[in-house]
Design a protein around this motif. Sequence first.
Motif, PDB file in Angstrom:
ATOM      1  N   VAL A 126       2.485   1.583  -3.617  1.00 53.05           N
ATOM      2  CA  VAL A 126       1.661   2.149  -4.690  1.00 53.05           C
ATOM      3  C   VAL A 126       1.404   3.633  -4.444  1.00 53.05           C
ATOM      4  O   VAL A 126       1.229   4.400  -5.400  1.00 53.05           O
ATOM      5  CB  VAL A 126       0.338   1.377  -4.869  1.00 53.05           C
ATOM      6  N   THR A 127       1.378   4.053  -3.182  1.00 54.20           N
ATOM      7  CA  THR A 127       1.236   5.481  -2.892  1.00 54.20           C
ATOM      8  C   THR A 127       2.464   6.241  -3.369  1.00 54.20           C
ATOM      9  O   THR A 127       2.357   7.325  -3.965  1.00 54.20           O
ATOM     10  CB  THR A 127       1.032   5.701  -1.382  1.00 54.20           C
ATOM     11  N   SER A 163      -3.707   2.196 -10.157  1.00 53.48           N
ATOM     12  CA  SER A 163      -3.082   1.098  -9.424  1.00 53.48           C
ATOM     13  C   SER A 163      -3.371   1.207  -7.932  1.00 53.48           C
ATOM     14  O   SER A 163      -3.648   0.211  -7.251  1.00 53.48           O
ATOM     15  CB  SER A 163      -1.571   1.174  -9.672  1.00 53.48           C
ATOM     16  N   GLN A 164      -3.336   2.444  -7.430  1.00 53.47           N
ATOM     17  CA  GLN A 164      -3.611   2.666  -6.015  1.00 53.47           C
ATOM     18  C   GLN A 164      -5.071   2.356  -5.687  1.00 53.47           C
ATOM     19  O   GLN A 164      -5.371   1.701  -4.679  1.00 53.47           O
ATOM     20  CB  GLN A 164      -3.279   4.103  -5.651  1.00 53.47           C
ATOM     21  N   VAL A 224       2.196   6.884  -7.040  1.00 54.27           N
ATOM     22  CA  VAL A 224       1.369   8.039  -7.410  1.00 54.27           C
ATOM     23  C   VAL A 224       2.182   9.328  -7.312  1.00 54.27           C
ATOM     24  O   VAL A 224       2.197  10.153  -8.230  1.00 54.27           O
ATOM     25  CB  VAL A 224       0.123   8.132  -6.501  1.00 54.27           C
ATOM     26  N   THR A 236      -0.706  10.398 -13.242  1.00 51.23           N
ATOM     27  CA  THR A 236      -1.403  10.036 -12.005  1.00 51.23           C
ATOM     28  C   THR A 236      -2.565   9.097 -12.279  1.00 51.23           C
ATOM     29  O   THR A 236      -2.988   8.366 -11.384  1.00 51.23           O
ATOM     30  CB  THR A 236      -1.904  11.288 -11.260  1.00 51.23           C
ATOM     31  N   ALA A 267      -5.541  -1.300  -5.596  1.00 48.28           N
ATOM     32  CA  ALA A 267      -4.970  -1.905  -4.396  1.00 48.28           C
ATOM     33  C   ALA A 267      -5.856  -1.657  -3.175  1.00 48.28           C
ATOM     34  O   ALA A 267      -6.152  -2.584  -2.405  1.00 48.28           O
ATOM     35  CB  ALA A 267      -3.567  -1.350  -4.155  1.00 48.28           C
ATOM     36  N   TYR A 268      -6.293  -0.410  -3.002  1.00 52.91           N
ATOM     37  CA  TYR A 268      -7.163  -0.102  -1.865  1.00 52.91           C
ATOM     38  C   TYR A 268      -8.493  -0.861  -1.962  1.00 52.91           C
ATOM     39  O   TYR A 268      -8.994  -1.409  -0.987  1.00 52.91           O
ATOM     40  CB  TYR A 268      -7.431   1.402  -1.795  1.00 52.91           C
ATOM     41  N   CYS A 275       1.819  13.036   3.406  1.00 49.95           N
ATOM     42  CA  CYS A 275       1.861  11.615   3.775  1.00 49.95           C
ATOM     43  C   CYS A 275       2.067  11.438   5.275  1.00 49.95           C
ATOM     44  O   CYS A 275       1.471  10.548   5.899  1.00 49.95           O
ATOM     45  CB  CYS A 275       2.987  10.907   3.018  1.00 49.95           C
ATOM     46  N   LEU A 298       0.835  -1.203   0.000  1.00 50.43           N
ATOM     47  CA  LEU A 298       0.000   0.000   0.000  1.00 50.43           C
ATOM     48  C   LEU A 298       0.872   1.256   0.000  1.00 50.43           C
ATOM     49  O   LEU A 298       0.593   2.232  -0.705  1.00 50.43           O
ATOM     50  CB  LEU A 298      -0.944  -0.003   1.197  1.00 50.43           C
ATOM     51  N   SER A 314      -0.705   5.567 -11.945  1.00 53.36           N
ATOM     52  CA  SER A 314      -0.445   5.142 -10.577  1.00 53.36           C
ATOM     53  C   SER A 314      -1.687   5.249  -9.703  1.00 53.36           C
ATOM     54  O   SER A 314      -1.884   4.444  -8.794  1.00 53.36           O
ATOM     55  CB  SER A 314       0.689   5.978  -9.977  1.00 53.36           C
ATOM     56  N   GLY A 315      -2.531   6.244  -9.990  1.00 54.84           N
ATOM     57  CA  GLY A 315      -3.759   6.382  -9.222  1.00 54.84           C
ATOM     58  C   GLY A 315      -4.688   5.200  -9.433  1.00 54.84           C
ATOM     59  O   GLY A 315      -5.328   4.715  -8.490  1.00 54.84           O
TER      60      GLY A 315
END
Length: 424
Positions: free
Chosen positions: A56-57, A231-232, A60, A225, A235-236, A107, A53, A228-229
């Motif tokens: 993947v963040t 992908s994020q 992004v 983004t 994942a979430y 973050c 997690l 990667s967004g």
Amino acid sequence: MTAEGEKRSAGRAMAGRLSWGLADQAASSMTNFAVGIYVARSLGLAAFGVFSLAWVTYGVVLNVSRGLATDPLVVRFSGPPDASWRTAVARSSGAALGMGTALGAACVLIGLGLGGRVGPAFVCLGVVLPALLLQDAWRFAFFAAGTGRKAFTNDLVWGVALVPAMVVAAHVGSVAAFVLAWGASAAVAAVYGCLQSGIRPQVTGARAWLRAHRDLGYRYLVENTCVSGASQLRAYGLGAIVGVGAVGAVRGAELLLGPFLAVLMGLSLVTVAEAARVLRRAPHRLARFCLLLGGGQAAAALLWGAALLLMPDRFGELVLGGVWHSASELIVPATLGVVGAGLGTGAAAGLRALAAARRSLRSQLFASACYVGGGLGGAAAAGTVGSAWGVAAATVGGSAVWWLHLRSALRERHHNPIPEVRTT
């Protein structure tokens, strides 16, 4: 020198730059691979899911930096280093460092608010983000200048610094410790990049850089983004629908494909710059260059996936430990997903070289929406395996859209050529 001799010389130069791109990504991917394997074997499936997690963040944030700072640099300043290149690198690296500081602070705050098992990993990620983004900015600067050797050396320094850092993290035995070890070793490479280039990041020039290249940067920001967004979000969503262990299984499958993904990512570092050079020197060869690039990567992905299917279980368990059983079930769909991604990167390089930011943005928005929809829809229907198959189908469909947009962009350029201008 004859025209034929010049052509051979240009071909050898391109091959050399592509080789350094592959070598650099091999060094970078080995660093990431070592971290992933170490966490998977040391902390188990659930902790590996938490680490994934955070990973993947980071992806992004990295793509935010690339879209605004380094992608415009590669498109507009690919060539031998000169005064304008040095000024551009100082401002673009300053923009990357500034974004790392701002997003890192966000973050940290998010991690403090989350608490529990995930929070500390996000706090540590926020601390190391400035170093991670600056190190990545040096890589792109060196490839834009055609000096991939320096990027390779920089990643090699990162890998060497990672060894003692990982030993310390293993003694601590937590996800947060591994995140800090990964970022601290990146900081060593980031400082070394300043020495290699002889350039100091100019954070005060970040605003001027963003303003001068906003025509490309903001579209590339959204485009990157989206990658990667998506992908994020997957994942979430997968963690919420199936469980955090499913996130670890997907990341484990990605690690199995790691050596080939190293090739894919290594080529992506230099293909936009090479496509831009092809466009300037022989525009009629751009489509063929992109087709060979995408087709070659897709074929290589199929071969790698076939090799993984033949790998004995005992070897897989040696590599991934308890993650192997769950990850091995995803090899076929994960491979097909990489095949689709490989095909699409050829067209994406062409659109970037053409500075067709609007078309590349549309392509990426469509591909990312399909990725999230396929990944989460598949998870709801058939769990982790269903999510992997949904992503595979979405990636192949997205690749087709990339190629349709490249064909349209080439036709538009043929009828109304507008050369890309190198700015200062």
